[in-house]
Design a protein around this motif. Structure first.
Motif, PDB file in Angstrom:
ATOM      1  N   LEU A  20       0.833  -1.195   0.000  1.00  9.44           N
ATOM      2  CA  LEU A  20       0.000   0.000   0.000  1.00  9.44           C
ATOM      3  C   LEU A  20       0.876   1.257   0.000  1.00  9.44           C
ATOM      4  CD1 LEU A  20      -3.150   0.627   2.193  1.00  9.44           C
ATOM      5  CD2 LEU A  20      -1.299   2.283   2.189  1.00  9.44           C
ATOM      6  N   LEU A  21       1.932   1.234   0.807  1.00 15.05           N
ATOM      7  CA  LEU A  21       2.857   2.372   0.842  1.00 15.05           C
ATOM      8  C   LEU A  21       3.477   2.618  -0.529  1.00 15.05           C
ATOM      9  CD1 LEU A  21       4.611   4.506   2.301  1.00 15.05           C
ATOM     10  CD2 LEU A  21       6.240   2.648   2.801  1.00 15.05           C
ATOM     11  N   GLN A  22       3.879   1.565  -1.234  1.00 18.73           N
ATOM     12  CA  GLN A  22       4.488   1.725  -2.551  1.00 18.73           C
ATOM     13  C   GLN A  22       3.509   2.369  -3.537  1.00 18.73           C
ATOM     14  OE1 GLN A  22       7.745   1.181  -3.054  1.00 18.73           O
ATOM     15  NE2 GLN A  22       7.730   0.743  -0.854  1.00 18.73           N
ATOM     16  N   ILE A  23       2.234   2.018  -3.431  1.00 19.83           N
ATOM     17  CA  ILE A  23       1.223   2.639  -4.302  1.00 19.83           C
ATOM     18  C   ILE A  23       1.088   4.118  -3.974  1.00 19.83           C
ATOM     19  CG2 ILE A  23      -1.243   2.679  -4.871  1.00 19.83           C
ATOM     20  CD1 ILE A  23      -1.254  -0.366  -4.478  1.00 19.83           C
ATOM     21  N   LEU A  24       1.056   4.437  -2.688  1.00 17.19           N
ATOM     22  CA  LEU A  24       0.902   5.837  -2.289  1.00 17.19           C
ATOM     23  C   LEU A  24       2.112   6.680  -2.666  1.00 17.19           C
ATOM     24  CD1 LEU A  24      -0.741   5.554   1.249  1.00 17.19           C
ATOM     25  CD2 LEU A  24      -1.836   5.768  -0.987  1.00 17.19           C
ATOM     26  N   HIS A 281      -0.631  -5.617  -9.556  1.00 17.40           N
ATOM     27  CA  HIS A 281      -0.106  -5.205 -10.867  1.00 17.40           C
ATOM     28  C   HIS A 281      -0.605  -3.786 -11.143  1.00 17.40           C
ATOM     29  CE1 HIS A 281       1.112  -9.373 -11.473  1.00 17.40           C
ATOM     30  NE2 HIS A 281      -0.106  -9.731 -11.106  1.00 17.40           N
ATOM     31  N   THR A 282      -0.013  -2.835 -10.481  1.00 18.72           N
ATOM     32  CA  THR A 282      -0.505  -1.458 -10.526  1.00 18.72           C
ATOM     33  C   THR A 282      -0.356  -0.805 -11.894  1.00 18.72           C
ATOM     34  OG1 THR A 282       1.644  -0.655  -9.743  1.00 18.72           O
ATOM     35  CG2 THR A 282      -0.018  -1.149  -8.070  1.00 18.72           C
ATOM     36  N   GLU A 283       0.527  -1.359 -12.718  1.00 20.73           N
ATOM     37  CA  GLU A 283       0.751  -0.758 -14.029  1.00 20.73           C
ATOM     38  C   GLU A 283      -0.368  -1.087 -15.019  1.00 20.73           C
ATOM     39  OE1 GLU A 283       2.071  -4.919 -14.255  1.00 20.73           O
ATOM     40  OE2 GLU A 283       2.325  -3.316 -12.786  1.00 20.73           O
ATOM     41  N   GLU A 284      -1.183  -2.088 -14.722  1.00 23.01           N
ATOM     42  CA  GLU A 284      -2.251  -2.489 -15.637  1.00 23.01           C
ATOM     43  C   GLU A 284      -3.424  -1.516 -15.563  1.00 23.01           C
ATOM     44  OE1 GLU A 284      -3.293  -6.537 -14.954  1.00 23.01           O
ATOM     45  OE2 GLU A 284      -1.297  -7.311 -15.462  1.00 23.01           O
TER      46      GLU A 284
END
Length: 420
Positions: A20-24, A281-284
């Motif tokens: 979650l931290l990496q997304i933020l 897979h946040t890049e999708e």
């Protein structure tokens, strides 16, 4: 300003919180983060509530499981440092223990909201402490102080006018550009805890987006977007890149688990797009629900609802199922707060599917049996196929005997006995 909602699967363990931290860390705009209870914690707290309400000593064993689950995550995230989060965790546990040491009221729904809401309180406390430790300077908000509802426990109705006033006073973005708060829970004007319905964190995110005029909402899931079917049950699923608000409402009402049924209306009212993306897979691209001018050609979309109860009522006096009798049946359903998932009537019978709730089953049947002969099938499955074809019906249903079948222009629905 945007709204991010992280469900239980996305924060089910320490690794999920780190992710979650990496997304933020990729975000540079004002953001409200809505978190659910961690993993299956809502289920675990439901056990605590059930034992407590029925005055079983097993409530304390169930509470110990809740405590150990969260302590394990805190230990992995903080080690022996950051005493403040351990103190906060102990405080929440003590509040739960005070409830268990008291006599339960006569209202199960009231006790449910008091106890099950701790899942979100634990989750937001842990996530908030970790993000601040990592330098994100998150401001933690107790959503119960600004999202106000009536006293319809377990399915509370939001007081939009009061909530709007309080949310604008709370989420000012003057001293921070990231707020963290809880989904699913809210509070009454007298500060009693309520909940918005099972899986209601999506609805929380949508309400906040509506009140605060967010640019968009993103729901982070363990699937790559909105799927044509549950990938845990079927292998030939595909991502639906975009859907209209209308289509999304239909799917959620039929039981699609990807979004809560109440989520769409607040967003559609202000034309706020809803993105559904994978936290793995946040890049999708994922999926987006928004106002669409073009008519989409969608593949068959199929939805399973298990643990259904199919009832057929026949008047004992052999009278017609007309408006007066339907009114009384619907009154009984409303009294026990049961939602119809499917209904079908003939001249002298009325059949319907509801979620099977063993806690109220006998009382509900007793309400009906004097006036009606009641037949029922427990643990049946309701299969809905949106944009159906004969080929997909044959594939999913085949020769399985159906208890009820319905077809409209776009949707086919079948009640079948669940395979052993």
């Amino acid at each position: 300003m945007n709204v991010f909602k992280f469900g239980g699967a996305s924060v089910r363990d320490a690794e999920g919180v780190r992710n979650l931290l990496q997304i933020l860390n990729t975000q540079k705009t004002n953001l409200i983060i809505v978190v659910s209870a961690m993993g299956k914690m809502t289920d675990a707290l439901e056990k605590v509530c059930n034992y407590y309400f029925h005055k079983s000593a097993e409530a304390w064993t169930a509470l110990e499981d809740v405590k150990n689950f969260h302590r394990n995550i805190v230990s992995q995230l903080f080690g022996d440092q950051e005493k403040e989060i351990y103190t906060r965790l102990d405080t929440l546990v003590q509040e739960l223990e005070e409830i268990l040491n008291s006599e339960p009221s006569l209202s199960y729904d009231y006790e449910y909201d008091r106890i099950v809401s701790f899942g979100e309180l634990f989750s937001s406390a842990i996530v908030g402490a970790y993000l601040n430790k990592q330098g994100r300077k998150i401001k933690l908000i107790d959503i119960r102080k600004c999202l106000k509802t009536d006293e319809t426990y377990r399915n509370a109705n939001v007081n939009i006018e009061l909530s709007n006033l309080l949310c604008h006073k709370t989420f000012t973005f003057q001293n921070t550009f990231m707020y963290l708060t809880q989904g699913f829970i809210a509070g009454t004007s007298t500060n009693q805890t309520t909940t918005l319905g099972r899986e209601g964190s999506d609805y929380t995110a949508a309400i906040l987006a509506n009140l605060l005029d967010a640019e968009n909402v993103t729901i982070w899931k363990d699937v790559p977007g909105i799927m044509s079917a549950d990938p845990k049950l079927y292998t030939d699923t595909e991502v639906l890149p975009k859907l209209s608000y209308r289509e999304a409402i239909e799917l959620s009402n039929f039981g699609a688990k990807v979004i809560h049924p109440k989520t769409i209306k607040p967003l559609q009212n202000k034309k706020i797009p809803l993105f559904v993306k994978s936290f793995l897979h946040t890049e999708e691209h994922g999926s987006v629900i928004r106002e669409l001018e073009e008519k989409l050609k969608l593949p068959p979309i199929y939805i399973n609802k298990d643990n259904q109860l199919l009832l057929t009522l026949t008047p004992r006096d052999f009278s017609f199922i007309a408006e007066e009798k339907l009114s009384r049946i619907f009154g009984a359903l409303a009294k026990y707060r049961l939602k119809l998932n499917l209904m079908q009537n003939s001249a002298i019978s009325f059949s319907f599917c509801i979620d099977n709730n063993e806690a109220i089953f006998n009382s509900f049947i007793h309400e009906l049996k004097d006036e009606y002969e009641v037949l029922y099938n427990k643990n049946v499955r309701l299969i809905t196929i949106r944009h159906y074809t004969e080929e997909i019906i044959h594939k999913l249903i085949g020769d399985t005997p159906t208890l009820v079948e319905q077809r409209s222009r776009l949707t086919a629905r079948f009640v079948v006995r669940k395979e052993e």
